[in-house]
Scaffold this motif. Structure first.
Motif, short mmCIF file in Angstrom:
data_model
loop_
_atom_site.label_atom_id
_atom_site.label_comp_id
_atom_site.label_asym_id
_atom_site.label_seq_id
_atom_site.Cartn_x
_atom_site.Cartn_y
_atom_site.Cartn_z
N LEU A 261 0.86 -1.18 0.00
CA LEU A 261 0.00 0.00 0.00
C LEU A 261 0.90 1.23 0.00
CD1 LEU A 261 -2.62 -1.18 2.66
CD2 LEU A 261 -2.94 -1.08 0.17
N PRO A 262 1.40 1.65 -1.18
CA PRO A 262 2.40 2.72 -1.24
C PRO A 262 1.97 4.01 -0.56
CG PRO A 262 2.29 1.59 -3.34
CD PRO A 262 1.16 1.05 -2.51
N HIS A 263 0.69 4.40 -0.68
CA HIS A 263 0.26 5.65 -0.05
C HIS A 263 0.39 5.59 1.46
CE1 HIS A 263 -3.14 2.94 -0.27
NE2 HIS A 263 -3.86 3.67 0.57
N GLN A 264 0.18 4.39 2.04
CA GLN A 264 0.35 4.25 3.48
C GLN A 264 1.83 4.19 3.86
OE1 GLN A 264 -2.13 1.43 5.52
NE2 GLN A 264 -3.87 1.77 4.17
N SER A 265 2.65 3.56 3.01
CA SER A 265 4.09 3.54 3.25
C SER A 265 4.66 4.96 3.23
CB SER A 265 4.80 2.68 2.20
OG SER A 265 4.38 1.33 2.26
N LEU A 266 4.24 5.75 2.25
CA LEU A 266 4.70 7.13 2.15
C LEU A 266 4.21 7.96 3.34
CD1 LEU A 266 4.18 7.73 -1.68
CD2 LEU A 266 6.34 7.33 -0.49
N HIS A 267 3.00 7.70 3.79
CA HIS A 267 2.48 8.40 4.97
C HIS A 267 3.34 8.10 6.20
CE1 HIS A 267 -0.34 10.08 7.85
NE2 HIS A 267 -0.37 8.93 8.48
N LYS A 268 3.68 6.84 6.38
CA LYS A 268 4.50 6.45 7.53
C LYS A 268 5.88 7.09 7.46
CE LYS A 268 6.12 2.36 10.06
NZ LYS A 268 6.13 0.87 10.10
N LEU A 269 6.48 7.12 6.26
CA LEU A 269 7.79 7.75 6.10
C LEU A 269 7.72 9.25 6.39
CD1 LEU A 269 9.04 5.92 2.87
CD2 LEU A 269 10.10 5.79 5.14
N SER A 270 6.60 9.86 6.01
CA SER A 270 6.48 11.30 6.23
C SER A 270 6.44 11.65 7.72
CB SER A 270 5.22 11.85 5.53
OG SER A 270 4.04 11.45 6.21
N GLN A 271 6.03 10.69 8.56
CA GLN A 271 6.03 10.93 10.00
C GLN A 271 7.45 11.11 10.52
OE1 GLN A 271 2.71 11.14 11.33
NE2 GLN A 271 2.54 11.03 9.11
N THR A 272 8.41 10.52 9.80
CA THR A 272 9.82 10.64 10.19
C THR A 272 10.52 11.78 9.47
OG1 THR A 272 9.97 8.26 10.62
CG2 THR A 272 12.04 9.43 10.25
N TYR A 273 10.25 11.93 8.16
CA TYR A 273 11.05 12.85 7.35
C TYR A 273 10.35 14.16 7.02
CZ TYR A 273 14.06 8.83 6.97
OH TYR A 273 14.89 7.76 7.28
N GLY A 274 9.08 14.29 7.33
CA GLY A 274 8.43 15.58 7.18
C GLY A 274 7.47 15.70 6.01
N GLU A 275 6.90 16.89 5.90
CA GLU A 275 5.82 17.15 4.95
C GLU A 275 6.29 17.25 3.51
OE1 GLU A 275 4.08 20.88 6.05
OE2 GLU A 275 6.02 21.87 6.25
N LEU A 276 7.59 17.48 3.29
CA LEU A 276 8.17 17.43 1.95
C LEU A 276 9.38 16.51 2.03
CD1 LEU A 276 7.51 18.77 -0.82
CD2 LEU A 276 9.48 20.25 -0.41
N MET A 277 9.33 15.42 1.32
CA MET A 277 10.28 14.32 1.53
C MET A 277 10.91 13.91 0.21
SD MET A 277 9.20 10.69 3.29
CE MET A 277 7.79 10.52 2.18
N TYR A 278 12.20 13.58 0.27
CA TYR A 278 12.95 13.19 -0.93
C TYR A 278 13.27 11.70 -0.86
CZ TYR A 278 16.62 13.08 -4.50
OH TYR A 278 17.38 12.79 -5.61
N LEU A 279 12.97 10.98 -1.95
CA LEU A 279 13.25 9.56 -2.06
C LEU A 279 13.89 9.27 -3.41
CD1 LEU A 279 9.74 8.24 -0.90
CD2 LEU A 279 11.78 8.28 0.52
#
Length: 508
Positions: free
Chosen positions: A50-68
């Motif tokens: 579920l990529p949208h949920q994975s990205l949401h979880k990562l944003s909790q660590t790296y912030g509202e604008l995130m680089y991958l």
């Protein structure tokens, strides 16, 4: 032999150096925060089913604008209304394009749909055609009789099945597909059973649409690591090619039927639907961008697929949430009975007078945004919120995450339609805390049609029927898990039992 050995060592060393430079561009640029990428795969190892949920979880660590990094491709993810506004409004002209993907090439007739074509003259022309031929206020008003007729057919079908468990999505999809088919294709073109003259049955077309939305939402490794494209490790490209043949067969049948009528009527030919209009445009010298039959297929498919899926899914999610809280259904029915009564059916001009129904749909779109927005592509270097975003970067706006931002939503995981009472928030791309249809140049052109369909369907569901769960099933047993694709569907379809609540004569 020794010289070959040292040549190999030198090649590997240079490759590693290049890789390091490519994967650590913050040495020379100020990039948004994000996790360190792995060799070759980047951060794909952090993205689950579920990529949208994975990205949401990562944003909790790296912030509202995130680089991958997805493979070798730089990716920036916006997870807050403020960042979404910067990307989709302030710098909209920079991020209005689309990347070329296997799905776009294979299932959108070489990216010839409005949804997947790159930003440019063809896209601008296609979007203008959509507005003029389908989604303008005048056209939507003209096609209202179709929506009314198909809602009546749906009510009659549900009335005939009263007391039996039904898979709700199937009936909603049949209704939305019938509406968009009649608007765009002129008639339904999809048979109810095998043996009829059409090339597909409803069940087969439903399977095609499901496959279409799954394949258009996958993270296909070949898109992110180009040198691995030929391997098709996940088997997605093979499935895309199979689907393309099935879609092409159906659309060719539709086009040939229209071309035959054009030939038969000759100079007396009258445009009756969107496909007629598109075929009249083929080789039209007055168009800025010449279109051919593949373009007609791409534009037609875009309308049929988009117009069928999202409305049905939104209503299914809404009913899933409502059935878990019966007091909300009671409140919605009270509003309907006060505004409309019990001796006529709800009409489209009643919808602005149903604020609680509107709040239910907004809350559904906040918690379950069914259209997971495809990525945008940066067409030039840009600075956003003090960070450098390079040309060729993919931009994801995570509407699922934005709808759960605790800075904007109290108790964001709860389904509470009343949160919209007294708040001036709409879903038309101007309020960035609620973006079910996107915003800016790439906003869904059919949002007004979608709002009419979802509101009408939900109003008919609630006005005409009471709803029960199958025997021995409790509200808390309803599984709300998702399956990811271009649209976010329920993992397990909702089965519920309709019972008529109005006079029987009204259903016929």
């Amino acid at each position: 032999m020794e010289s070959l050995y040292w040549l190999l060592i030198a090649t590997i060393s240079i490759s590693l150096l290049i890789f390091k430079l490519l994967n650590y561009p913050h040495v020379i640029r100020k990039l948004p925060p994000g996790p360190s990428p792995w060799p070759l795969i980047g951060n794909l190892n952090l993205i689950g089913p579920l990529p949208h949920q994975s990205l949401h979880k990562l944003s909790q660590t790296y912030g509202e604008l995130m680089y991958l990094k997805f493979g070798s491709t730089p990716v920036v993810v916006a997870s807050s209304p403020e960042m979404a506004k910067l990307l989709l409004r302030t710098h909209d002209h920079v991020f209005a394009s689309r990347p070329s993907t296997a799905a776009g090439r294979l299932t959108h007739f070489n990216c010839r749909s409005v949804g997947f074509s790159p930003y440019g003259p063809y896209w601008i022309q296609g979007r203008k055609i959509y507005y003029n031929e389908v989604f303008s206020a005048k056209k939507l008003s003209f096609f209202e009789y179709i929506r009314v007729e198909e809602c009546k057919i749906l009510r009659s079908r549900l009335h005939a099945l009263s007391g039996e468990p039904i898979m709700l999505k199937g009936h909603l999809s049949r209704c939305t597909l019938s509406v968009i088919s009649r608007m765009v294709l002129g008639r339904k073109y999809i048979s109810e059973s095998e043996g009829e003259k059409e090339v597909v049955t409803f069940v087969e077309f439903r399977e095609m649409l499901d496959e279409f939305f799954v394949l258009n939402g996958t993270l296909n490794i070949g898109d992110w690591i180009p040198w691995m494209q030929f391997m098709d490790l996940q088997g997605y490209v093979k499935r895309m090619k199979t689907l393309r043949k099935r879609l092409d067969r159906f659309l060719e049948h539709v086009l040939e039927d229209h071309r035959e009528r054009m030939r038969d009527e000759g100079d007396d030919f009258v445009v009756k639907d969107v496909v007629d209009s598109l075929l009249k445009m083929v080789d039209d010298p007055n168009l800025e961008v010449k279109i051919d039959f593949n373009d007609v297929k791409g534009l037609t498919q875009d309308l049929v697929a988009g117009g069928t899926e999202t409305s049905a899914l939104t209503v299914e999610w809404a009913m899933s949430e409502l059935i878990k809280q019966p007091h909300l259904i009671k409140k919605a029915i009270e509003e309907l009975d006060i505004v409309i009564g019990t001796e006529r059916w709800v009409e489209e001009n009643d919808l602005p007078n149903l604020p609680f129904l509107d709040s239910i749909l907004k809350e559904t779109m906040r918690l379950h945004p069914v259209a997971i927005l495809p990525p945008h592509l940066s067409i030039q270097d840009c600075k956003v919120a003090g960070y450098d975003i390079a040309k060729g970067t993919l931009i994801f706006t995570n509407s699922w995450s934005i709808g759960r931002d605790p800075n904007f939503w109290d108790d964001p995981e709860s389904f509470r339609p009343e949160r919209f009472f007294g708040r001036d928030i709409d879903v038309k791309g101007q309020h960035f805390e609620l973006l079910p249809f996107g915003s800016g140049r790439r906003m869904c052109p059919g949002y007004n049609f979608a709002l009419l369909m979802t509101s009408s369907l939900l109003a008919n569901m609630l006005q005409g029927f009471t709803w029960k769960l199958p025997k021995n099933m409790r509200c808390e047993d309803i599984n709300m898990d998702e399956v990811y694709g271009l649209s976010t569907t329920r993992k397990f379809p909702l089965y519920i039992i309709p019972e008529p609540r109005l006079l029987g004569k009204m259903y016929h």
